[in-house]
Design an enzyme around this catalytic site. Sequence first.
Site, mmCIF file in Angstrom:
data_model
loop_
_atom_site.group_PDB
_atom_site.id
_atom_site.type_symbol
_atom_site.label_atom_id
_atom_site.label_comp_id
_atom_site.label_asym_id
_atom_site.label_seq_id
_atom_site.Cartn_x
_atom_site.Cartn_y
_atom_site.Cartn_z
ATOM 1 C CD GLU A 166 -3.871 -14.607 8.256
ATOM 2 O OE1 GLU A 166 -4.522 -14.323 7.227
ATOM 3 O OE2 GLU A 166 -3.950 -15.718 8.811
ATOM 4 C CB CYS A 186 -12.423 -22.732 7.864
ATOM 5 S SG CYS A 186 -13.033 -21.116 7.336
ATOM 6 C CD GLU A 231 -9.432 7.113 -7.362
ATOM 7 O OE1 GLU A 231 -9.781 7.590 -8.459
ATOM 8 O OE2 GLU A 231 -9.514 7.729 -6.277
ATOM 9 C CE LYS A 289 -7.368 -15.819 9.099
ATOM 10 N NZ LYS A 289 -6.859 -16.539 7.902
ATOM 11 C CG HIS A 300 -11.656 10.559 -6.923
ATOM 12 N ND1 HIS A 300 -10.345 10.246 -6.706
ATOM 13 C CD2 HIS A 300 -11.837 11.844 -6.516
ATOM 14 C CE1 HIS A 300 -9.732 11.305 -6.188
ATOM 15 N NE2 HIS A 300 -10.624 12.290 -6.068
ATOM 16 C CE1 TYR A 351 -3.344 -18.927 6.346
ATOM 17 C CE2 TYR A 351 -1.696 -20.046 5.014
ATOM 18 C CZ TYR A 351 -2.858 -20.079 5.745
ATOM 19 O OH TYR A 351 -3.545 -21.260 5.888
ATOM 20 C CB ILE A 352 -0.497 -19.196 10.062
ATOM 21 C CG1 ILE A 352 -1.496 -19.950 9.187
ATOM 22 C CG2 ILE A 352 -0.835 -19.389 11.539
ATOM 23 C CD1 ILE A 352 -1.485 -21.456 9.400
ATOM 24 C CB CYS A 381 -11.256 -18.615 7.864
ATOM 25 S SG CYS A 381 -10.652 -20.033 6.961
#
Length: 455
Positions: free
Chosen positions: A182, A43, A445, A51, A440, A178-179, A48
Amino acid sequence: MSQYDYDLFTIGGGSGGVRAARFAGQTGARVGIAESRDLGGTCVNVGCIPKKLMSYSAHYHSDFSDAAGYGWSLNAQPSFDWNTLIANKDREIAHLNDIYKRLLDGANVALHRGFATVEDAHTVNVDGRRFTAKHILVATGGYPERPDIPGKEFGITSDDFFHLKALPKRAVVLGGGYIAVELASILNGLGSEVTLVYRRDRLLRTMDADLGVFLADEMAKKGIKLVFNANIDAVEAAQAGEHVVKTVRLSNGDVLEAECVLFATGRTPNTSKLGLEKVGVALEKNGAIKVNENFESNVPAILAVGDVIDRVALTPVALAEAMAVVSRLFGNGERVMSYQNIPTAVFSHPNIGTVGLSEEQARKEVGEVKIFKTDFKPLKNTLSRNTERTFMKLVVDARSDRVLGVHMVGSEAGEIVQGFAVALQCGATKAQFDMTIGIHPTSAEEFVTMRTPVA
């Protein structure tokens, strides 16, 4: 006087290992930890943190463009310097390593530099130095896989990516998890021509199907070429002036050229050469340590947490598992690990945030569900004429009205979904979402204003 040198000896100085060692030490336990490389594990060093820092850098490409629509003009054409980014990133990582060391020192944890192996249920060998412990915790994480193809030595893995000497002009990324998305997004944002090759027909197959489909469209709009249902058959390399150019041959017959070939095809639990088999610790086929609900292996004195047990490979999960172990061994056992409603983010461009069940999982588990979806152009993108859109989805149990899944593709998706993860953990219903006043104007929202389920 205890018969052991330590009450707990942790092998691995990554997120889970340091957390367990540190908090065990704070209880007054005698704790040792072994690490042969930098503290912080994947990480902090090759995951993490670097990255996310590089993802921030890659976003400036579109930020500069967006600024013009808001009246800002740059006096010169923006330019990017790879070496500056890497040097600054490395300085921050070194700073984090120092912090980890200070945390261990502050908890009176003895740090042993070197490669540790297990000699028996209560003995660890660190480069020839033997230590005994009542409990041994293995937290050695995982390492990136290389596909078994001709020329695999000409490609790099995600670990290597963070130490590239230069930004490649062209890059081929293999993978659809995901790697892969990314790092492909980072390269694209920094100026590389990127082709992403994936053997399946949609990205992020472990997540809600709509997320991968929507993300692919957005990535393509940013100039990333996506090649689905194909694999890399071989990589060849040849010197071209000052550069080495790789020729990438795909299973569909396409031939690509690139300065960088990046393999992002998964990670393997890091258990080889630890001596676990000799001690009789049971392993899965992929090398993961088999553990029970208390994170004990079949040799009770040897425990394991984090990526090395191959449950949910996320840093916060490793931290939570480590705290559960410390609580049971040195506390009153009040911490229990739950793998339900674990939120996560993917720092692709745009980001993904997700928590709870996918639509497919929900249909299997509860049967009848209601699905709420929306996609829209965020307010920020109106004046800039940025074409990036945002997607949101709620999965709701039709009988109980409980919200089972919250999914998003869009700017700051992780920041937004984190709060909704608390709602899911508390068992929030769609009616309670509807009763909540939105802030808002925000993208967030939209999660409390979707009223009509899709057919």
